[in-house]
Design a protein around this motif. Structure first.
Motif, PDB file in Angstrom:
ATOM      1  N   LEU B 357       0.757  -1.204   0.038  1.00 52.21           N
ATOM      2  CA  LEU B 357      -0.142  -0.346  -0.229  1.00 52.21           C
ATOM      3  C   LEU B 357       1.016   1.509   0.067  1.00 52.21           C
ATOM      4  O   LEU B 357       2.345   1.447   0.896  1.00 52.21           O
ATOM      5  CB  LEU B 357      -1.233   0.279   1.341  1.00 52.21           C
ATOM      6  CG  LEU B 357      -2.150  -1.236   1.331  1.00 52.21           C
ATOM      7  CD1 LEU B 357      -2.942  -0.502   2.815  1.00 52.21           C
ATOM      8  CD2 LEU B 357      -3.249  -0.162  -0.061  1.00 52.21           C
ATOM      9  N   PRO B 358       0.729   2.186  -0.615  1.00 49.78           N
ATOM     10  CA  PRO B 358       1.421   3.371  -0.617  1.00 49.78           C
ATOM     11  C   PRO B 358       0.644   4.523   0.264  1.00 49.78           C
ATOM     12  O   PRO B 358      -0.293   4.153   0.788  1.00 49.78           O
ATOM     13  CB  PRO B 358       0.993   3.655  -1.999  1.00 49.78           C
ATOM     14  CG  PRO B 358      -0.308   3.358  -2.784  1.00 49.78           C
ATOM     15  CD  PRO B 358       0.022   2.844  -2.055  1.00 49.78           C
ATOM     16  N   PRO B 359       1.369   5.661   0.578  1.00 46.44           N
ATOM     17  CA  PRO B 359       0.572   6.193   1.138  1.00 46.44           C
ATOM     18  C   PRO B 359      -0.951   6.840   1.124  1.00 46.44           C
ATOM     19  O   PRO B 359      -1.331   6.645   0.033  1.00 46.44           O
ATOM     20  CB  PRO B 359       1.579   7.328   0.776  1.00 46.44           C
ATOM     21  CG  PRO B 359       2.968   7.000   0.766  1.00 46.44           C
ATOM     22  CD  PRO B 359       2.291   6.270   0.158  1.00 46.44           C
ATOM     23  N   ASP B 360      -1.678   6.826   2.141  1.00 41.02           N
ATOM     24  CA  ASP B 360      -3.329   7.864   2.189  1.00 41.02           C
ATOM     25  C   ASP B 360      -4.103   6.393   1.487  1.00 41.02           C
ATOM     26  O   ASP B 360      -4.854   6.651   1.225  1.00 41.02           O
ATOM     27  CB  ASP B 360      -2.897   8.762   1.148  1.00 41.02           C
ATOM     28  CG  ASP B 360      -2.442   9.677   1.401  1.00 41.02           C
ATOM     29  OD1 ASP B 360      -2.147  10.417   3.024  1.00 41.02           O
ATOM     30  OD2 ASP B 360      -1.584  10.591   0.658  1.00 41.02           O
ATOM     31  N   CYS B 361      -3.844   5.233   1.553  1.00 42.32           N
ATOM     32  CA  CYS B 361      -4.326   4.093   0.875  1.00 42.32           C
ATOM     33  C   CYS B 361      -4.376   3.393   1.776  1.00 42.32           C
ATOM     34  O   CYS B 361      -3.455   3.112   3.362  1.00 42.32           O
ATOM     35  CB  CYS B 361      -4.375   3.216  -0.046  1.00 42.32           C
ATOM     36  SG  CYS B 361      -4.327   4.122  -1.845  1.00 42.32           S
ATOM     37  N   ARG B 362      -5.829   2.353   1.808  1.00 39.11           N
ATOM     38  CA  ARG B 362      -5.964   1.953   3.427  1.00 39.11           C
ATOM     39  C   ARG B 362      -6.703   0.556   2.671  1.00 39.11           C
ATOM     40  O   ARG B 362      -7.058   0.796   0.806  1.00 39.11           O
ATOM     41  CB  ARG B 362      -7.040   2.160   4.182  1.00 39.11           C
ATOM     42  CG  ARG B 362      -7.285   3.302   4.746  1.00 39.11           C
ATOM     43  CD  ARG B 362      -7.872   3.791   6.112  1.00 39.11           C
ATOM     44  NE  ARG B 362      -9.537   3.431   4.804  1.00 39.11           N
ATOM     45  CZ  ARG B 362      -9.775   4.393   4.561  1.00 39.11           C
ATOM     46  NH1 ARG B 362      -9.546   5.809   4.349  1.00 39.11           N
ATOM     47  NH2 ARG B 362     -11.176   4.287   4.092  1.00 39.11           N
ATOM     48  N   ALA B 363      -6.412  -0.538   3.043  1.00 38.77           N
ATOM     49  CA  ALA B 363      -7.047  -1.917   2.684  1.00 38.77           C
ATOM     50  C   ALA B 363      -8.370  -2.232   3.690  1.00 38.77           C
ATOM     51  O   ALA B 363      -7.956  -2.224   4.973  1.00 38.77           O
ATOM     52  CB  ALA B 363      -5.933  -2.876   2.552  1.00 38.77           C
ATOM     53  N   GLU B 364      -9.603  -2.646   3.222  1.00 42.38           N
ATOM     54  CA  GLU B 364     -10.029  -3.767   4.053  1.00 42.38           C
ATOM     55  C   GLU B 364      -9.807  -5.281   3.620  1.00 42.38           C
ATOM     56  O   GLU B 364     -10.681  -4.966   1.794  1.00 42.38           O
ATOM     57  CB  GLU B 364     -11.410  -2.461   3.991  1.00 42.38           C
ATOM     58  CG  GLU B 364     -11.223  -1.405   4.532  1.00 42.38           C
ATOM     59  CD  GLU B 364     -12.244  -0.259   4.733  1.00 42.38           C
ATOM     60  OE1 GLU B 364     -13.873  -1.311   5.267  1.00 42.38           O
ATOM     61  OE2 GLU B 364     -12.464   0.370   4.078  1.00 42.38           O
ATOM     62  N   PHE B 365     -10.761  -6.366   4.125  1.00 43.83           N
ATOM     63  CA  PHE B 365     -10.978  -6.970   3.797  1.00 43.83           C
ATOM     64  C   PHE B 365     -12.398  -7.543   4.037  1.00 43.83           C
ATOM     65  O   PHE B 365     -12.518  -7.753   5.461  1.00 43.83           O
ATOM     66  CB  PHE B 365      -9.083  -7.516   4.146  1.00 43.83           C
ATOM     67  CG  PHE B 365      -7.730  -7.410   3.601  1.00 43.83           C
ATOM     68  CD1 PHE B 365      -7.699  -8.581   2.773  1.00 43.83           C
ATOM     69  CD2 PHE B 365      -7.468  -6.551   4.613  1.00 43.83           C
ATOM     70  CE1 PHE B 365      -6.641  -7.671   2.179  1.00 43.83           C
ATOM     71  CE2 PHE B 365      -5.961  -6.661   4.067  1.00 43.83           C
ATOM     72  CZ  PHE B 365      -5.716  -6.926   3.043  1.00 43.83           C
ATOM     73  N   ARG B 366     -12.734  -8.696   3.390  1.00 45.11           N
ATOM     74  CA  ARG B 366     -13.422  -9.623   3.672  1.00 45.11           C
ATOM     75  C   ARG B 366     -13.357 -10.869   3.460  1.00 45.11           C
ATOM     76  O   ARG B 366     -12.801 -11.325   2.575  1.00 45.11           O
ATOM     77  CB  ARG B 366     -15.308  -8.825   2.944  1.00 45.11           C
ATOM     78  CG  ARG B 366     -16.277  -9.839   3.510  1.00 45.11           C
ATOM     79  CD  ARG B 366     -16.883  -9.382   2.755  1.00 45.11           C
ATOM     80  NE  ARG B 366     -17.852  -7.828   3.370  1.00 45.11           N
ATOM     81  CZ  ARG B 366     -18.838  -6.736   3.010  1.00 45.11           C
ATOM     82  NH1 ARG B 366     -19.300  -7.336   1.984  1.00 45.11           N
ATOM     83  NH2 ARG B 366     -18.688  -6.234   3.589  1.00 45.11           N
ATOM     84  N   ASP B 367     -13.664 -11.240   3.980  1.00 44.69           N
ATOM     85  CA  ASP B 367     -13.984 -13.249   4.565  1.00 44.69           C
ATOM     86  C   ASP B 367     -14.427 -13.607   3.502  1.00 44.69           C
ATOM     87  O   ASP B 367     -15.677 -13.697   4.241  1.00 44.69           O
ATOM     88  CB  ASP B 367     -13.488 -13.040   5.839  1.00 44.69           C
ATOM     89  CG  ASP B 367     -13.697 -14.773   6.028  1.00 44.69           C
ATOM     90  OD1 ASP B 367     -13.371 -15.608   5.370  1.00 44.69           O
ATOM     91  OD2 ASP B 367     -13.717 -15.437   7.285  1.00 44.69           O
ATOM     92  N   HIS B 368     -13.946 -14.783   2.652  1.00 47.26           N
ATOM     93  CA  HIS B 368     -15.593 -14.830   1.831  1.00 47.26           C
ATOM     94  C   HIS B 368     -15.661 -16.719   2.056  1.00 47.26           C
ATOM     95  O   HIS B 368     -14.724 -17.677   1.086  1.00 47.26           O
ATOM     96  CB  HIS B 368     -15.694 -14.954   0.627  1.00 47.26           C
ATOM     97  CG  HIS B 368     -15.732 -13.036   0.525  1.00 47.26           C
ATOM     98  ND1 HIS B 368     -16.946 -13.413   0.362  1.00 47.26           N
ATOM     99  CD2 HIS B 368     -15.658 -12.554   0.147  1.00 47.26           C
ATOM    100  CE1 HIS B 368     -18.083 -12.342   0.226  1.00 47.26           C
ATOM    101  NE2 HIS B 368     -16.506 -11.633  -0.293  1.00 47.26           N
ATOM    102  N   GLY B 369     -15.136 -17.398   3.324  1.00 42.06           N
ATOM    103  CA  GLY B 369     -15.087 -18.010   3.854  1.00 42.06           C
ATOM    104  C   GLY B 369     -13.470 -19.320   3.251  1.00 42.06           C
ATOM    105  O   GLY B 369     -12.539 -19.016   2.497  1.00 42.06           O
TER     106      GLY B 369
END
Lengths: 460, 460
Positions: B357-369
């Motif tokens: 991830l570069p600066p100013d970016c966020r990652a969100e994760f969703r679990d699908h099993g």
């Protein structure tokens, strides 16, 4: 240089006439001339008629010209000196969502705000308020001196907010009517509340859509995953390869025709005291994301870009689907500067995509337009004269600035009529153009009229 | 080894009883037991009741068990020998688009085709026809010998086509009822028309959704392009980095627990004479797209994958919009083999994304099993016995094969009940399961019943 004996009484007249000028603008603002909505075609015609009549009232030979869409207004007047063409547009954006407006959008009113009085209405800034700054300057000049300052052609369009479909045909069919020594365009912003700007460079735009196709149909990723090519993966690799680690675009020849700003221009930009942190902070960012070592203003005004504007492929709904899709596509645009050739960039992009295709994949391209950058010839003496005129009116000196976006009419004036454009305007970032509760500062309107009087005095 | 004196009269009985067996299957196929549609809940209950009654008719102690969703059917019978649990499902897929069916989907009929007679109806193959192969083998055995071949538990589910929400709770609440020495599952295909298969390895599946967020809102790419980070570009870089140039997944530790097939298994696969060109050609491809140097069968049955199943971001409609979007997301799945730990892969994936991830970016994760691969223990003597039994019935020898997909119930039998599964079935690639005009070859049904009689004789 302007002769104070000529200019000062015009400025005094503008000051004295401001309440009446506001009333005239209100009359125009009451006409809901939304060009994109056919239900408002008659309103657009009414706005065109109102403007033609107003031009005739101040001595122009003016009338409306029918097109396949909304009418054009052209008025000719004055003689002697340079021949200047003024461009503005009388059509406005739609007003939805209407429920977010604090009062009816076509019932203009003056409102007190912490920053002073504002004119609140759809079109107050974009572009009725701005175009009337020029007409009011002409009116004051005529009232004081009994004549217009020079040979003037007023050209007002009614389709700017709906893609200007009639513009180029009209220019091509009316070259003699419209060609002047220089165009003046009033549809841009102040650099900030106290700093006027002449926009001398506009980026060009190349739009491309690429679709990568692999398998003949969507496949099950259990049954085929590991055996069949995945077009999303191919597309991601291609898109990731378009920039290097320093943020430069990797296409061969991409930077041909790109030049660094001159020391003089750079000094003007530095003097603007642009607040990078505030600009980025307003949209939730903290670090410029362009080419390494280049600041925000330079990146936006003087550097080309490659952006992915949209991407789509496979399953995008709620939950999960283990599909291995047949295709994936992206919309990619390039903002161009200087003498970059849009068609050469297009060819380089397409060749790069094709070179990266693995076996069994095809690429299809769709063209979404290609226009070169507009870079004004600052050796034309009008630019320095107008800069001095603006600097005399506003608290801070005017600057030659750039724009990251495109104002197509300036390009068409150059390509169809062979005419450079001098773009200045008095809008502010917070004018809410295209949004509910659009406004135009009364100060922008007042000092805008005075600015045009000064520019006309300086150019004639 | 099977005693011909025991087996042969059962096979003869099966041959003689085939028309009646088809009529019984037709009766079950007439019940529109679509589990995903609440309007068909009563039909599912009727199918469960029909099966419980049929089991009781042949001497099982059988009844339905209510769940939060569709009922389970469990029947117990026989004694002595190994305790075998048979699993099948009585629910079927929806039938839309109904207009593509050549006759009503719940009015089963025999049709002549160039490949012989087929049973045409929704559920003919998946899974009513397949589960009835086992029940008919038991029925013939009972008719000939007056008893079932060994201790048998029949376990029939009614939610397989709608994600089996009640399955694990039911297994957990009924361990004593359901735990046996070995599970038999009939929901898979022949390797080809003449070659039976025992599926001994199923890939696991990890599903992840990642959303990259950059600016606080969608931005105009003219005003911000070159200054603001573009989440689609960030996502493309991350996705492109998941494979190296040879097609291997780059996540650290990803291949921990992955082993090459044994020489014996590899020899069986080689002997299958799998036609890579035909397999790929059927879906418009010509070149295996997995890891360099590995063929299609190995890639699908024995190698893990990382696939992008969906990607979305920015403007995806017709035409073009120069938006610089606030976010972009992708659905990414990993097919897992051997002893790969799904949770370790998930952590490696998320760490890799975060590290890029570069600066100013966020990652969100969703679990699908997350489910591990199922790899059966072939040292269990039942596997070789069943393979010999199948080889005696079909023109070509049976093989231990893999499956690129997942059959979750096999994993749950292992994790909840500590029981391996022997998966064999008689479907064909062209059975159109989940599609209009589903069919099951009469030959599959007939030889499937005979196959189970042979397997039961071999295992008892």
């Amino acid at each position: 240089m302007s002769d104070p004996a000529v200019l000062d009484p015009v400025l005094d007249r503008i000051d004295a006439d401001l309440p009446a000028a506001v009333e005239r603008l209100f009359a125009l603002l009451r006409i809901p001339s939304i060009s994109t909505d056919p239900a408002h075609a008659a309103d657009c015609a009414a706005a065109a008629d109102w403007l033609a009549q107003d031009l005739r009232d101040m001595g122009f030979d003016a009338r409306t010209y029918p097109t396949a869409g909304r009418p054009m207004v052209v008025g000719r007047g004055g003689d002697g000196g340079p021949h200047l063409l003024f461009y503005g547009h009388y059509d406005v954006q739609p007003v939805d969502p209407l429920n977010l407006w604090n009062h009816p959008p076509f019932e203009p009113r003056l409102e007190e705000t912490p920053q002073g009085q504002v004119i609140r209405a759809r079109g107050a800034a974009d572009d009725k308020g701005q175009l009337m700054t020029f007409l009011e300057a002409c009116r004051a000049w005529k009232m004081v001196h009994g004549r217009l300052p020079c040979r003037l052609t007023i050209f007002l369009e009614g389709e700017e907010e709906s893609g200007s479909p009639s513009l180029v045909p009209f220019l091509e069919a009316n070259r003699d009517l419209l060609t002047a020594d220089l165009a003046l365009i009033c549809d841009t912003d102040l650099f900030d509340r106290d700093t006027p700007a002449i926009t001398t460079r506009l980026r060009g735009l190349l739009g491309e859509e690429v679709t990568i196709t692999g398998p003949a149909m969507d496949l099950h990723s259990g049954m085929y995953g590991g055996a069949a090519i995945n077009p999303i993966r191919v597309l991601a690799r291609i898109l990731a390869s378009l920039h290097d680690e320093t943020g430069r675009v990797t296409l061969p020849g991409f930077y041909d025709g790109v030049e660094d700003p001159s020391p003089d221009i750079r000094a003007q930009w530095d003097a603007l005291g642009f607040d990078e942190a505030a600009f980025l902070g307003a949209v939730g960012l903290s670090v410029p994301a362009g080419e390494a070592g280049r600041g925000v203003l330079e990146s936006i005004w003087a550097r080309p870009t490659c952006e992915i504007n949209g991407i789509t492929g496979g399953y995008q709904g709620a939950g999960f689907k283990t599909v291995l899709p047949a295709k994936a596509s992206a919309k990619v645009s390039f903002r161009l500067v200087g003498r970059q050739d849009p068609l050469a960039v297009r060819e380089a992009f397409r060749a790069h995509v094709r070179a990266m295709l693995p076996p069994d994949c095809r690429a299809e391209f769709r063209d979404h337009g290609a226009s070169p950058a507009s870079v004004m010839d600052l050796s034309h003496p009008a630019f320095e004269k107008a800069r001095a005129a603006l600097s005399a009116e506003w608290p801070r000196p005017a600057a030659f600035t750039g724009s990251g976006g495109s104002i197509p009419v300036a390009g068409y004036f150059r390509t169809v009529l062979g005419m450079d454009s001098l773009l200045t305007g008095f809008g502010l970032d917070d004018d809410l153009i295209h949004s509910p509760n659009e406004k135009y500062d009364l100060r922008s309107f007042h000092k805008g009229i005075r600015s045009w009087a000064r520019i006309l005095a300086a150019l004639t």
